[in-house]
Scaffold this active site. Sequence first.
Site, PDB file in Angstrom:
ATOM      1  N   HIS A 100      -5.897  13.708  -4.753  1.00  0.00           N
ATOM      2  CA  HIS A 100      -7.492  13.466  -5.531  1.00  0.00           C
ATOM      3  C   HIS A 100      -8.354  13.789  -4.531  1.00  0.00           C
ATOM      4  O   HIS A 100      -9.577  14.066  -5.113  1.00  0.00           O
ATOM      5  CB  HIS A 100      -7.312  11.891  -5.752  1.00  0.00           C
ATOM      6  CG  HIS A 100      -6.446  11.598  -6.950  1.00  0.00           C
ATOM      7  ND1 HIS A 100      -6.916  11.856  -8.073  1.00  0.00           N
ATOM      8  CD2 HIS A 100      -5.234  11.265  -7.301  1.00  0.00           C
ATOM      9  CE1 HIS A 100      -6.020  11.435  -9.087  1.00  0.00           C
ATOM     10  NE2 HIS A 100      -4.983  11.074  -8.403  1.00  0.00           N
ATOM     11  N   ALA A 140       0.891  -1.332  -0.146  1.00  0.00           N
ATOM     12  CA  ALA A 140       0.097   0.128   0.013  1.00  0.00           C
ATOM     13  C   ALA A 140       1.036   1.186  -0.120  1.00  0.00           C
ATOM     14  O   ALA A 140       0.566   2.064  -0.518  1.00  0.00           O
ATOM     15  CB  ALA A 140      -1.025   0.021   1.280  1.00  0.00           C
ATOM     16  N   GLU A 162       5.134   9.307 -11.461  1.00  0.00           N
ATOM     17  CA  GLU A 162       3.631   9.301 -12.085  1.00  0.00           C
ATOM     18  C   GLU A 162       3.712  10.167 -13.119  1.00  0.00           C
ATOM     19  O   GLU A 162       3.032  11.393 -13.049  1.00  0.00           O
ATOM     20  CB  GLU A 162       2.619   9.459 -10.895  1.00  0.00           C
ATOM     21  CG  GLU A 162       2.566   8.443  -9.691  1.00  0.00           C
ATOM     22  CD  GLU A 162       1.383   8.531  -8.849  1.00  0.00           C
ATOM     23  OE1 GLU A 162       0.587   9.295  -9.178  1.00  0.00           O
ATOM     24  OE2 GLU A 162       1.521   7.861  -7.861  1.00  0.00           O
ATOM     25  N   ASP A 189      -5.487  12.068 -13.126  1.00  0.00           N
ATOM     26  CA  ASP A 189      -4.773  10.866 -13.871  1.00  0.00           C
ATOM     27  C   ASP A 189      -4.996  10.744 -15.359  1.00  0.00           C
ATOM     28  O   ASP A 189      -6.425  10.587 -15.548  1.00  0.00           O
ATOM     29  CB  ASP A 189      -5.111   9.719 -13.025  1.00  0.00           C
ATOM     30  CG  ASP A 189      -4.330   9.509 -11.579  1.00  0.00           C
ATOM     31  OD1 ASP A 189      -3.521  10.441 -11.419  1.00  0.00           O
ATOM     32  OD2 ASP A 189      -4.726   8.893 -10.776  1.00  0.00           O
ATOM     33  N   HIS A 204      -0.115  11.714 -13.555  1.00  0.00           N
ATOM     34  CA  HIS A 204      -0.621  12.577 -12.433  1.00  0.00           C
ATOM     35  C   HIS A 204      -0.315  13.808 -12.548  1.00  0.00           C
ATOM     36  O   HIS A 204       0.873  14.359 -12.352  1.00  0.00           O
ATOM     37  CB  HIS A 204      -0.253  12.046 -11.062  1.00  0.00           C
ATOM     38  CG  HIS A 204      -0.888  12.828  -9.965  1.00  0.00           C
ATOM     39  ND1 HIS A 204      -1.822  12.041  -9.069  1.00  0.00           N
ATOM     40  CD2 HIS A 204      -0.656  13.908  -9.288  1.00  0.00           C
ATOM     41  CE1 HIS A 204      -2.045  12.995  -8.035  1.00  0.00           C
ATOM     42  NE2 HIS A 204      -1.576  14.191  -8.264  1.00  0.00           N
ATOM     43  N   SER A 256      -3.865  12.490   0.086  1.00  0.00           N
ATOM     44  CA  SER A 256      -3.975  12.218  -1.376  1.00  0.00           C
ATOM     45  C   SER A 256      -4.408  13.480  -1.879  1.00  0.00           C
ATOM     46  O   SER A 256      -5.791  13.991  -1.581  1.00  0.00           O
ATOM     47  CB  SER A 256      -4.887  10.966  -1.810  1.00  0.00           C
ATOM     48  OG  SER A 256      -5.315  11.140  -3.128  1.00  0.00           O
TER      49      SER A 256
END
Length: 297
Positions: free
Chosen positions: A213, A201, A269, A220, A272, A211
Amino acid sequence: MKKIIGFMLAFLVITGCQAKDDEAPVLSLSKSRVQIALNESIDYLQYVEKAYDKKDGDLIKQVNYTTIDTSTVGKKTIHYDVKDQAGNQSQTDLIVDVVEYFGDLINPVTAQADIVENPDDVTVLVNKLHEIPEGWKPDDLEKVIDCSQKLRHEANEAYTRFYQAAKVKGIDIYTISGYREPETQELYWNNVVKVSGEEHAIQYNAYPRRSEHELGLCVDVSYTTEGDRLSEKVADSALGKFIESDAYQYGFILRYPKDKVRITGYNYEPWHIRYVGVELATQLHNENKTLEEYYEG
Ligand SMILES: [Zn+2]
């Protein structure tokens, strides 16, 4: 009598020439906040950028500092101070997050996070050490172009322009993931821990309330909806290159660059992107800085 007055005048002139030093030395650090690994030893003076007095010159060797215990995780403070010969003093603090690392990634489970005070601000820093307040949710979410995902109004307007500019260049953007409810993120994290373990995780998922998000300011994106759509392949696609070259003009930054993993606390990433506004995105792009480096040096 004349002689005495003469002596007095001479005395006044002499003492008058010795300008009193009442200016404190300059004491500055290269960073305001750093992360170090559990049990790592610290070179305290490496963070002192300048210790200088107009009258006494360089005072680096005279800088005093308090020490911190790195055998336990947590947010700690080093106090630095320096005095010039006249006794004028300057002081400053460095915040040190002693964290547990897995490779280059901070373990968010044991990390002591600050709760951010400005979650509504589009430039807010949220990461493994900066947490969204419990119960906070954005109140201006709206549906993203050609997709059921959501973003906050300002970020969404910018994203629409970015999306359309890409289309003009023949690049189709597939929106994979935008805003995520805190409840969803928590469920997601707990599930991954249960099924694949905490270490997995930490590597691949964001800890609840840490996060981006959950801010509704990041998205993303991929060049495809097939297979490993969120992989390093995004970086080599026309979309990945368009993100690198143009995203900042729309207010987006590549939030987790390849060479900044230790700083962001997240793996590379290329998919992102995070909205911070055109002004800050341009500055970060030009200076090749992450949000962490912008806030903490
Ligand atoms: Zn993401």
